[in-house]
Design a protein around this motif. Structure first.
Motif, mmCIF file in Angstrom:
data_model
loop_
_atom_site.group_PDB
_atom_site.id
_atom_site.type_symbol
_atom_site.label_atom_id
_atom_site.label_comp_id
_atom_site.label_asym_id
_atom_site.label_seq_id
_atom_site.Cartn_x
_atom_site.Cartn_y
_atom_site.Cartn_z
ATOM 1 N N ARG A 233 0.873 -1.208 0.115
ATOM 2 C CA ARG A 233 0.137 0.110 -0.030
ATOM 3 C C ARG A 233 0.883 1.243 -0.068
ATOM 4 N NH1 ARG A 233 -3.029 -1.429 4.034
ATOM 5 N NH2 ARG A 233 -1.837 -0.197 5.703
ATOM 6 N N THR A 257 -5.583 4.100 -1.642
ATOM 7 C CA THR A 257 -5.244 3.213 -0.820
ATOM 8 C C THR A 257 -5.535 3.658 0.794
ATOM 9 O OG1 THR A 257 -3.157 4.952 -0.338
ATOM 10 C CG2 THR A 257 -2.866 3.122 -2.176
ATOM 11 N N GLY A 258 -6.272 4.860 0.810
ATOM 12 C CA GLY A 258 -6.550 5.402 2.137
ATOM 13 C C GLY A 258 -5.501 6.142 2.979
ATOM 14 N N ILE A 282 -12.086 6.756 2.911
ATOM 15 C CA ILE A 282 -12.744 5.230 2.616
ATOM 16 C C ILE A 282 -13.788 4.853 3.268
ATOM 17 C CG2 ILE A 282 -11.887 3.175 1.560
ATOM 18 C CD1 ILE A 282 -10.620 5.397 0.442
ATOM 19 N N TYR A 329 -10.564 -4.522 -1.305
ATOM 20 C CA TYR A 329 -10.263 -3.284 -1.284
ATOM 21 C C TYR A 329 -10.218 -2.728 0.240
ATOM 22 C CZ TYR A 329 -10.905 1.737 -2.139
ATOM 23 O OH TYR A 329 -10.985 2.893 -2.006
ATOM 24 N N THR A 333 -6.800 -1.095 1.786
ATOM 25 C CA THR A 333 -6.676 0.151 2.256
ATOM 26 C C THR A 333 -6.512 0.312 3.896
ATOM 27 O OG1 THR A 333 -9.139 0.261 2.297
ATOM 28 C CG2 THR A 333 -8.123 1.123 0.353
#
Length: 717
Positions: A233, A257-258, A282, A329, A333
């Protein structure tokens, strides 16, 4: 009786109206009774909230025992009174669930209990990095470290490492590495001011026993091999920010990716003020957009094969693919609680679609809330949980209204032109955003003391731009990078994000973009919550009764007084509410100090203007050691004396100055000879009270100490 009523026409008229309305009221009550499953999550949440609100252990135990006994009593009475049996069972079950909620959060708090650091500590420590975050906009890295040694420290701490300490290091720290460094640690801080943000509570449930900063660069004792999802990430985030420079790249990295560390504070504040901050987290929008895109893509691709279309239930396969994409996902993230919460809700919607049930129902949302509260009961009192579920409930209630159902129902759009279709979509989006803004405003005002005004308008552009332009372009850019053709997509993505930022800055800088309120009482906030539950959870016209507590809550909010003086727990920073025209209303002891405490004072006092220094304020008379000024409230003059430095002052002169003052504030210990007319708030007093808010009209002092309790994170002084 009938003769008596006929003698009074008013009573006769009321009796006639009651006979007319009674069938309708019974029908409405029967319709609302269909919402009984929502009692389960509401009662469970009530038990959790009561545990946070009640300060003493004996009260927690009394609530559990009392609720259980009362619930069992109602169940027994239901067998003797068959006419009211159903209602009695509902009430009894609700009380038992309240007890279960209180017991759940209390049990979790005890199970995760870790001793916090008792006092500041400086030394060398070793440990494993379990989480790493790059905060480029703040010029530092942040590690969560599981400590191996020395003994006597908490098991897990959070450390900020400035870039200047690591920029000369050839070895980069990754998640899973074992490191050694010298640090300065502090106990998790209690609220800086009454009603302020309680980091100690968050740290308690996160398992953090201390926070601090690095004094030396970390030495990597054992490398994890730069593997794992966290490292992947981090590398993807850096790759995206190399393709798109500046804040545009930081936002693109956030969506993928957050990682929010690269977003500048100016851009982050613009997103908050414009009501677009939800795009940086996110959560539901991003997870649902990804799952929806995968669901539709898989469904359309598989439908191209007649064999598969005839033999397989393609919606089930597409739902399974969407679920896998959503889970992947969420894990990639970072698995933050809001993201997991959004993923769980999305998975339940997919399950409802597979089972042929209505995926957009309040029962489904209630079940999702119950699942989340069973796993993370502490999230109930956080703004993230409240904001997300309030928004979803408001949307479902809006589109469940008969008038809205008729107006938004699917219809043959071919008879309308493109402009009409776009206008209808924009109007629906605006109405949805407006309802969400109104619904979320009490929550935002309670937690953040400010709320955006133009968010509904800004989201008309921002949500479609993010969902249908930015995120697809970013996905295509990452796919095209595998063959070296991603540059055009990255360029377009950067321009689209630039447009989003321009919109955020334009809205945030518009006059009246936000409204500020001082700290709202918990009773007023709960009244607003009750009003929202009545308005959104009931389905009959009885829901309009929620307008009564809503109106009362609005009146109480508008009547909330602003504090006249705000004092930090160390006495080194104070804020004064001035009524002097031409000098602003925000006076600070140290106006150049940009700190968390100063920001909290701006929010708690609802200050709009730029701060004026106390020594520059026309109403203040300052010497080298002290400043003195007069505040007039309710036709009474209050003389306030504030210490500026810790230099020696002759005892007799200090005693005389104190005697002339009503309030004396100092960040140091003052001698017993200093006796003001009302209050002396020196270092000794503030150590016990914490931060202080003073309301001179009511002659009232609110203290952080008033909120201390038997909860594990609360300070015991």
């Amino acid at each position: 009786m009938a003769i008596a009523i006929r003698q009074f026409p008013i009573w006769a008229d009321l009796a006639h109206r009651w006979r007319t309305l009674r069938p309708a009221l019974l029908a409405w009550a029967k319709e609302d009774a269909k919402q009984w499953p929502l009692v389960i999550p509401l009662a469970f949440a009530t038990g959790i909230g009561a545990w946070f609100a009640l300060p003493v252990r004996e009260q927690w135990l009394g609530l559990i025992i009392g609720a259980v006994l009362a619930g069992m009593t109602l169940w027994m009475l239901a067998t003797r009174w068959p006419i009211a049996a159903r209602s009695l069972r509902w009430c009894g079950a609700g009380l038992l669930i309240v007890a279960a909620g209180t017991l759940t959060i209390w049990t979790k708090s005890e199970l995760i209990s870790e001793p916090s650091l008792a006092s500041p500590w400086i030394g060398t420590m070793e440990g494993e990095v379990v989480q790493r975050e790059i905060l480029a906009a703040r010029g530092m890295e942040r590690y969560v470290v599981k400590i191996a040694q020395p003994e006597g420290l908490p098991s897990k701490v959070r450390i900020n490492v400035p870039f200047r300490l690591v920029e000369d290091k050839t070895t980069t720290v990754f998640t899973g590495d074992r490191i050694r460094l010298k640090v300065r640690l502090m106990p998790p801080g209690e609220p800086a001011l009454p009603g302020g943000y309680d980091f100690a509570r968050r740290a308690w449930f996160a398992g953090l026993g201390a926070t601090g900063s690095a004094l030396t660069a970390p030495d990597v004792l054992e490398s994890s091999g730069q593997g794992g999802i966290a490292s992947l990430r981090s590398r993807l985030s850096q790759h995206i920010q190399r393709q798109i420079p500046g804040s545009e790249g930081a936002i693109a990295a956030t969506l993928a990716t957050g990682d929010r560390g690269g977003i500048s504070e100016a851009d982050a504040e613009a997103m908050r003020r414009s009501g677009l901050a939800h795009l940086l987290a996110i959560s539901g929008l991003h997870v649902s957009a990804l799952i929806g895109a995968v669901f539709l893509l898989v469904l359309k691709l598989l439908a191209l094969s007649p064999t598969l279309a005839l033999r397989w239930r393609l919606p089930v396969v597409a739902a399974f693919a969407g679920a896998l994409a959503g889970i992947a996902y969420t894990v990639f993230t970072g698995g933050a609680v809001p993201t997991i919460r959004a993923c769980i809700a999305a998975l339940l919607i997919l399950l409802a679609l597979v089972l042929g049930r209505d995926p957009f129902s309040l029962r489904l949302i209630g079940f999702a809330a119950l699942v989340i509260l069973l796993i993370w009961p502490e999230t109930l009192v956080g703004p993230s949980f409240q904001l997300s579920f309030a928004a979803v409930v408001a949307i479902i209630a809006l589109y469940d209204a008969p008038l809205m159902r008729r107006w938004s129902a699917e219809r043959d759009e071919k008879q309308f032109g493109l402009v009409q279709r776009i206008g209808r979509f924009a109007l629906l989006l605006f109405l949805t955003g407006l309802v969400i803004e109104i619904t979320l405003m009490p929550i935002a005002l309670y937690h953040f003391h400010k709320a955006g005004i133009y968010g509904a308008l800004a989201n008309i552009v921002a949500i479609p731009l993010t969902t249908f332009v930015i995120m697809p372009l970013e996905a295509m850019a990452m796919l095209a990078d595998s063959i070296g053709l991603g540059a055009p997509f990255w360029w377009l993505c950067g321009k689209a994000i630039g447009l989003l930022l321009s919109l955020a800055h334009f809205v945030s800088e518009s006059p009246g973009a936000i409204i500020r309120f001082p700290a709202i009482s918990i009773s007023t906030y709960l009244l607003a919550i009750v009003a929202g539950l009545i308005l959104f959870l009931l389905r009959s016209p009885l829901r309009l009764l929620g307008l009564v507590p809503a109106a009362v809550a609005v009146i109480l909010m508008l009547a909330t007084p602003r504090p006249d003086l705000l004092i930090a727990n160390d006495g080194r920073q104070i804020a004064v509410r001035s009524k002097t025209s031409g000098s602003g209303d925000f006076v600070l002891l140290k106006p150049d100090s940009e700190s968390f405490t100063t920001d909290m004072m701006r929010e708690q006092g609802a200050f709009e203007d730029e701060p004026v220094g106390l020594d520059q304020w026309p109403e203040a008379q300052c010497s080298r050691e002290f400043c003195s000024f007069v505040l007039t409230r309710s036709d009474r003059d209050w003389v306030v004396l504030v210490s500026r430095k810790n230099e020696y002052v002759p005892k007799r002169a200090l005693a005389a100055a104190c005697a002339r003052s009503h309030i004396v504030i100092a960040g140091r210990f003052l001698p017993g000879s200093c006796r003001p007319r009302w209050r002396k708030l020196d270092r000794r007093y503030l150590r016990q009270s914490g931060g202080v808010a003073i309301y001179l009209d009511d002659t009232r002092i609110d203290q952080v100490a008033d909120s201390r309790s038997d909860h594990g994170w609360s300070y015991d002084r």
